[in-house]
Motif scaffolding. Sequence first.
Motif, mmCIF file in Angstrom:
data_model
loop_
_atom_site.group_PDB
_atom_site.id
_atom_site.type_symbol
_atom_site.label_atom_id
_atom_site.label_comp_id
_atom_site.label_asym_id
_atom_site.label_seq_id
_atom_site.Cartn_x
_atom_site.Cartn_y
_atom_site.Cartn_z
ATOM 1 N N TYR A 151 6.623 -7.686 12.598
ATOM 2 C CA TYR A 151 5.716 -8.755 12.196
ATOM 3 C C TYR A 151 6.410 -9.792 11.316
ATOM 4 C CZ TYR A 151 5.126 -6.200 7.741
ATOM 5 O OH TYR A 151 5.335 -5.561 6.539
ATOM 6 N N VAL A 152 5.803 -10.983 11.317
ATOM 7 C CA VAL A 152 6.283 -12.116 10.522
ATOM 8 C C VAL A 152 5.165 -12.565 9.589
ATOM 9 C CG1 VAL A 152 7.021 -14.540 10.612
ATOM 10 C CG2 VAL A 152 7.913 -12.894 12.278
ATOM 11 N N GLY A 153 5.512 -12.778 8.313
ATOM 12 C CA GLY A 153 4.527 -13.259 7.342
ATOM 13 C C GLY A 153 3.731 -12.140 6.704
ATOM 14 N N ASN A 154 2.854 -12.521 5.810
ATOM 15 C CA ASN A 154 1.995 -11.564 5.116
ATOM 16 C C ASN A 154 0.724 -11.339 5.931
ATOM 17 O OD1 ASN A 154 0.496 -10.025 3.374
ATOM 18 N ND2 ASN A 154 0.458 -11.509 1.701
ATOM 19 N N LEU A 155 0.612 -10.173 6.537
ATOM 20 C CA LEU A 155 -0.522 -9.881 7.420
ATOM 21 C C LEU A 155 -1.524 -8.921 6.783
ATOM 22 C CD1 LEU A 155 1.284 -9.579 10.872
ATOM 23 C CD2 LEU A 155 0.423 -11.607 9.698
ATOM 24 N N GLY A 156 -1.532 -8.900 5.464
ATOM 25 C CA GLY A 156 -2.480 -8.051 4.750
ATOM 26 C C GLY A 156 -1.783 -7.136 3.763
ATOM 27 N N ASP A 157 -2.580 -6.520 2.917
ATOM 28 C CA ASP A 157 -2.086 -5.588 1.905
ATOM 29 C C ASP A 157 -2.305 -4.163 2.404
ATOM 30 O OD1 ASP A 157 -1.689 -3.910 -0.318
ATOM 31 O OD2 ASP A 157 -2.336 -5.465 -1.720
ATOM 32 N N ILE A 158 -1.214 -3.442 2.634
ATOM 33 C CA ILE A 158 -1.326 -2.100 3.213
ATOM 34 C C ILE A 158 -2.098 -1.150 2.294
ATOM 35 C CG2 ILE A 158 0.815 -1.125 2.260
ATOM 36 C CD1 ILE A 158 1.276 0.062 5.111
ATOM 37 N N LYS A 160 -4.695 -2.107 0.363
ATOM 38 C CA LYS A 160 -6.093 -2.534 0.269
ATOM 39 C C LYS A 160 -6.782 -2.594 1.633
ATOM 40 C CE LYS A 160 -5.416 -5.330 -3.922
ATOM 41 N NZ LYS A 160 -5.516 -6.696 -4.494
ATOM 42 N N ASP A 161 -6.028 -2.962 2.648
ATOM 43 C CA ASP A 161 -6.611 -3.198 3.977
ATOM 44 C C ASP A 161 -6.483 -2.009 4.919
ATOM 45 O OD1 ASP A 161 -7.258 -5.795 3.180
ATOM 46 O OD2 ASP A 161 -5.278 -6.539 3.768
ATOM 47 N N LEU A 162 -5.964 -0.907 4.399
ATOM 48 C CA LEU A 162 -5.845 0.305 5.197
ATOM 49 C C LEU A 162 -6.627 1.421 4.502
ATOM 50 C CD1 LEU A 162 -4.364 1.487 7.733
ATOM 51 C CD2 LEU A 162 -2.621 2.327 6.149
ATOM 52 N N LYS A 163 -7.698 1.860 5.137
ATOM 53 C CA LYS A 163 -8.532 2.907 4.559
ATOM 54 C C LYS A 163 -8.227 4.243 5.234
ATOM 55 C CE LYS A 163 -12.333 -0.194 3.290
ATOM 56 N NZ LYS A 163 -13.792 -0.478 3.425
ATOM 57 N N ILE A 164 -7.872 5.228 4.417
ATOM 58 C CA ILE A 164 -7.511 6.545 4.927
ATOM 59 C C ILE A 164 -8.358 7.601 4.231
ATOM 60 C CG2 ILE A 164 -5.647 8.208 5.261
ATOM 61 C CD1 ILE A 164 -3.703 5.839 4.896
ATOM 62 N N GLU A 165 -9.066 8.370 5.012
ATOM 63 C CA GLU A 165 -9.905 9.426 4.458
ATOM 64 C C GLU A 165 -9.445 10.781 4.977
ATOM 65 O OE1 GLU A 165 -14.619 10.567 3.775
ATOM 66 O OE2 GLU A 165 -14.072 8.920 5.119
ATOM 67 N N LYS A 166 -9.207 11.696 4.070
ATOM 68 C CA LYS A 166 -8.772 13.046 4.415
ATOM 69 C C LYS A 166 -9.962 13.987 4.250
ATOM 70 C CE LYS A 166 -5.392 16.544 2.922
ATOM 71 N NZ LYS A 166 -4.323 16.830 1.933
ATOM 72 N N ILE A 167 -10.334 14.649 5.335
ATOM 73 C CA ILE A 167 -11.535 15.486 5.331
ATOM 74 C C ILE A 167 -11.159 16.938 5.615
ATOM 75 C CG2 ILE A 167 -13.794 15.863 6.386
ATOM 76 C CD1 ILE A 167 -13.733 12.895 7.210
ATOM 77 N N LYS A 168 -11.615 17.839 4.763
ATOM 78 C CA LYS A 168 -11.369 19.269 4.961
ATOM 79 C C LYS A 168 -12.616 19.932 5.533
ATOM 80 C CE LYS A 168 -8.162 19.685 1.058
ATOM 81 N NZ LYS A 168 -7.873 20.393 -0.221
#
Length: 235
Positions: A151-158, A160-168
Motif C-alpha cells: 500500500y501507498v499512503g496512510n490508509l488508517g490506524d491499525i 484504531k481501525d482494526l477490531k479484534i475480539e478473542k472469545i473463549k
Amino acid sequence: MLKSYIRKFILGVSLIVASATSFSMSIGPIYFNQRIDGAGGFEEYTIDNETYNTTRYKIQVKPVTSDAKLQKEMEKWVEVYPKVLTIPPKSSGKVKVLIKSAPNTKPGEYKFSISPTPLTIPTLENKKSDSKLAAVGIKAPLHFSMGLSAYVGNLGDIHKDLKIEKIKSKDGIKFEVDNKLKREVALEILVTSKKTRYRDVLKVKAGGKITKAYPEATKLEITEASTKIELKNLY
C-alpha cells in the motif's frame, strides 16, 4: 508434534511425468503487507524444496491489475534477488523482494503475485542409444502464484481501525476480526502448549470481517492453563 516455526503456506503437488516425478514445495511468509512509498517495503521469502531432486526455480513478482498502463508502471517498482534459485534436495533457499512505488503515486492498496515456478530440467537414464545417454523424460514445471498486498499512503490506524475480539468457549478459542482499514492486514496467531507450538496467519481484506476458531485445546485434550492462543503480530 507440529513444527515450532511454521509461517508458511504449504503446497504439495504430485505430477506423473515419464517415471512418476513428484513436486513438493513450501513458501513463507504468505504475506507482504507493507507500505511501499518512501523507502519502499522489503520482505525475504523462504522456499523449501521438499523433494529428493535438485530443483531450479524462476522467481517472478508481477503486478495484479486490470489497468494496462498502471501494470507497466508497477513492474518498475519491483526488484527480486535472485531471479533464478537452485535448491538442493530437502533444502531451502532465500528470495529477497523489494517494492518501491514511484513518487506521487496515488494512495491506495496495490496487489502483486509471487510465482516460484520450477524450470524444465532434462533428466537422463543410463541407457544405451547409439552409444550415447538417451534423454527419456523431463521434470514438468509447476505454475503457482501467491497473492501479495502492498500500500501507498496512510490508509488508517491499525490500532484504531482494526477490531479484534478473542472469545473463549468450551469448544476452544476463536478470533473475530473486523478490518476497517483501507488495506489488507495479516494477523499472526501463536499457539503454544507443553506439546504444541505453531503459528497461523489470517489475512483480512480491506473492509472485511473474519472469524477463525482454534479448537486445539479440546482436540488435543490440553488444559486451558497450559495452552496459549494469542495474537502475536500485525502486518
